[in-house]
Design an enzyme around this catalytic site. Structure first.
Site, mmCIF file in Angstrom:
data_model
loop_
_atom_site.group_PDB
_atom_site.id
_atom_site.type_symbol
_atom_site.label_atom_id
_atom_site.label_comp_id
_atom_site.label_asym_id
_atom_site.label_seq_id
_atom_site.Cartn_x
_atom_site.Cartn_y
_atom_site.Cartn_z
ATOM 1 N N GLY A 40 0.839 -1.202 0.000
ATOM 2 C CA GLY A 40 0.000 0.000 0.000
ATOM 3 C C GLY A 40 0.867 1.244 0.000
ATOM 4 N N SER A 42 1.922 3.218 -2.409
ATOM 5 C CA SER A 42 1.815 4.209 -3.487
ATOM 6 C C SER A 42 1.034 5.449 -3.071
ATOM 7 C CB SER A 42 1.145 3.580 -4.715
ATOM 8 O OG SER A 42 -0.193 3.218 -4.425
ATOM 9 N N GLY A 44 -1.353 7.497 0.520
ATOM 10 C CA GLY A 44 -1.825 7.496 1.903
ATOM 11 C C GLY A 44 -0.731 7.261 2.924
ATOM 12 N N ARG A 66 -0.897 -1.980 -6.639
ATOM 13 C CA ARG A 66 -1.334 -2.526 -7.924
ATOM 14 C C ARG A 66 -1.121 -1.552 -9.082
ATOM 15 N NH1 ARG A 66 -7.379 -3.950 -7.133
ATOM 16 N NH2 ARG A 66 -7.219 -2.039 -5.909
ATOM 17 N N ASP A 95 -0.558 -7.563 -6.911
ATOM 18 C CA ASP A 95 -1.834 -7.752 -6.219
ATOM 19 C C ASP A 95 -1.583 -8.668 -5.024
ATOM 20 O OD1 ASP A 95 -4.354 -8.334 -5.313
ATOM 21 O OD2 ASP A 95 -5.142 -9.018 -7.239
ATOM 22 N N SER A 179 -3.967 -2.414 11.373
ATOM 23 C CA SER A 179 -5.344 -2.870 11.572
ATOM 24 C C SER A 179 -6.234 -1.633 11.696
ATOM 25 C CB SER A 179 -5.421 -3.757 12.826
ATOM 26 O OG SER A 179 -6.730 -4.257 13.000
ATOM 27 N N TYR A 193 -16.324 -5.724 7.447
ATOM 28 C CA TYR A 193 -14.968 -5.163 7.583
ATOM 29 C C TYR A 193 -14.301 -5.572 8.891
ATOM 30 C CZ TYR A 193 -11.372 -1.492 8.126
ATOM 31 O OH TYR A 193 -10.204 -0.805 8.338
ATOM 32 N N LYS A 197 -10.257 -7.199 10.268
ATOM 33 C CA LYS A 197 -9.286 -6.535 11.131
ATOM 34 C C LYS A 197 -9.083 -7.298 12.439
ATOM 35 C CE LYS A 197 -8.095 -3.239 8.398
ATOM 36 N NZ LYS A 197 -6.717 -3.212 7.851
#
Length: 336
Positions: A40, A42, A44, A66, A95, A179, A193, A197
């Site tokens: 993750g 790329s 945020g 991705r 992915d 998490s 969701y 977590k």
């Protein structure tokens, strides 16, 4: 007078114990000349963690996601923040829900990108699709479990052998699972969701115990609501009750939780967070995971237990208030 002196003495002793605990527990931790992987990465929080690694002088920073275009943009931004000319930033399109592709990507880091060791792993990918349990398709549950939990599992499975075999920095290696506070306190709207977590939390807690004595520290991050694309998408499907419970919170910028994660890793914490509210949640819901200062854990635990009665009443009241409306909506859904 004697009671006052004893009380003041107790407070002073507790504060001294707390100060000693912080000094004793703090890690001599640095990411300078270390090699890290960030899923993750790329955008945020993930991208901001990569930028912090660049500022610390990491040797290799591997970002995984991705979308190739976003990876290229993030790579350029991270490189602009490098303080060391030796730092290598590598962008890998993958992915994380495809375990075969994940293993191939990790195994190819050395041959294709010259990354010959891995010191730490940050698992920052994830997504939330809130909604009513009755109305959500099973595919929503499967997608989130595959991404949030199995994605973390597959990457950890592929990376852990490389970290364990790394003879350098034996006592300065980390696996950080991201998490959510939902793994401590969930409510209406998060039935698809929250279990993902909780699963991530279970994996992190199990590995924290299993990797004792191997020089690898495991951490579990529960960042506050953050102004990211993912949070914006999450709000698109939130039921009104979920929005009402969540309230109009001020969103943090991604750099804030990123800095808090690095800060708390250096404090040798298992739970990584940047909110006093989460301090109380952790105090009452952390089970037998590593605790912080004993004195503060007890104090926060008492406060948290008292607060939990009021929080539960609030959540219940909001859900009950809209029960009739939900019943009509669900009946209409079932009668389609």
């Amino acid at each position: 007078m004697l009671v006052t002196i004893l009380f003041v003495g107790l407070i002073v002793a507790a504060l001294a114990l707390h100060a000693f605990y912080i000094i004793f527990k703090r890690l001599k931790c640095s990411f300078k000349d270390k090699s890290v992987i960030i899923t993750g990465g790329s955008k945020g929080i993930g991208k901001c963690i990569a930028i912090e690694m660049a500022k610390e002088g990491a040797l290799s920073i591997v970002i995984m996601a991705r979308r190739i275009n976003e990876l290229k943009e993030a790579k350029a931004e991270i490189e602009r923040n490098c303080v060391s000319k030796k730092t290598k930033v590598v962008a890998v399109s993958c992915d994380v829900t495809d375990k075969i592709k994940v293993k191939e990507a990790i195994d190819s880091l050395k041959t294709e990108h010259g990354v010959d060791r891995i010191d730490s792993l940050f698992l920052v990918h994830g997504a939330a699709i809130p909604g009513y349990f009755v109305e959500q398709d099973e595919k929503d549950f499967e997608f989130q479990m595959n991404l949030n939990y199995f994605g973390s599992l597959y990457v950890t499975k592929a990376v852990l052998p490389h970290i364990m075999r790394n003879p350098l920095h034996k006592n300065d290696k980390h696996i950080v699972f991201v998490s959510s506070a939902i793994c401590l306190c969930t409510f209406i709207g998060y039935s698809s969701y929250a279990p993902t977590k909780f699963a991530v939390r279970g994996l992190a807690e199990s590995l924290e115990s299993e990797l004792q004595g191997h020089g690898i520290k495991v951490h579990l991050s529960i960042p506050s609501d953050t102004d990211t694309e993912g949070f914006g998408n999450e709000n698109l499907t939130k039921p009104k009750e979920t929005l009402e419970i969540s309230g109009a919170v001020k969103l943090e910028q991604p750099s804030q939780p990123a800095k808090a994660i690095i800060r708390d890793i250096k404090k040798n914490k298992f739970w990584l967070f940047d909110s006093f509210d989460f301090e109380l949640l952790v105090a009452i819901g952390q089970g037998i995971t590593p605790r912080g200062c004993p004195f503060l854990s007890i104090v926060y635990g008492i406060i948290g237990i008292i607060a939990s009665y009021f929080i539960n009443f609030q959540f219940t009241s909001i859900s009950y208030k809209h029960a009739k409306e939900r019943e009509t909506r669900f009946n209409s859904f079932w009668n389609k």
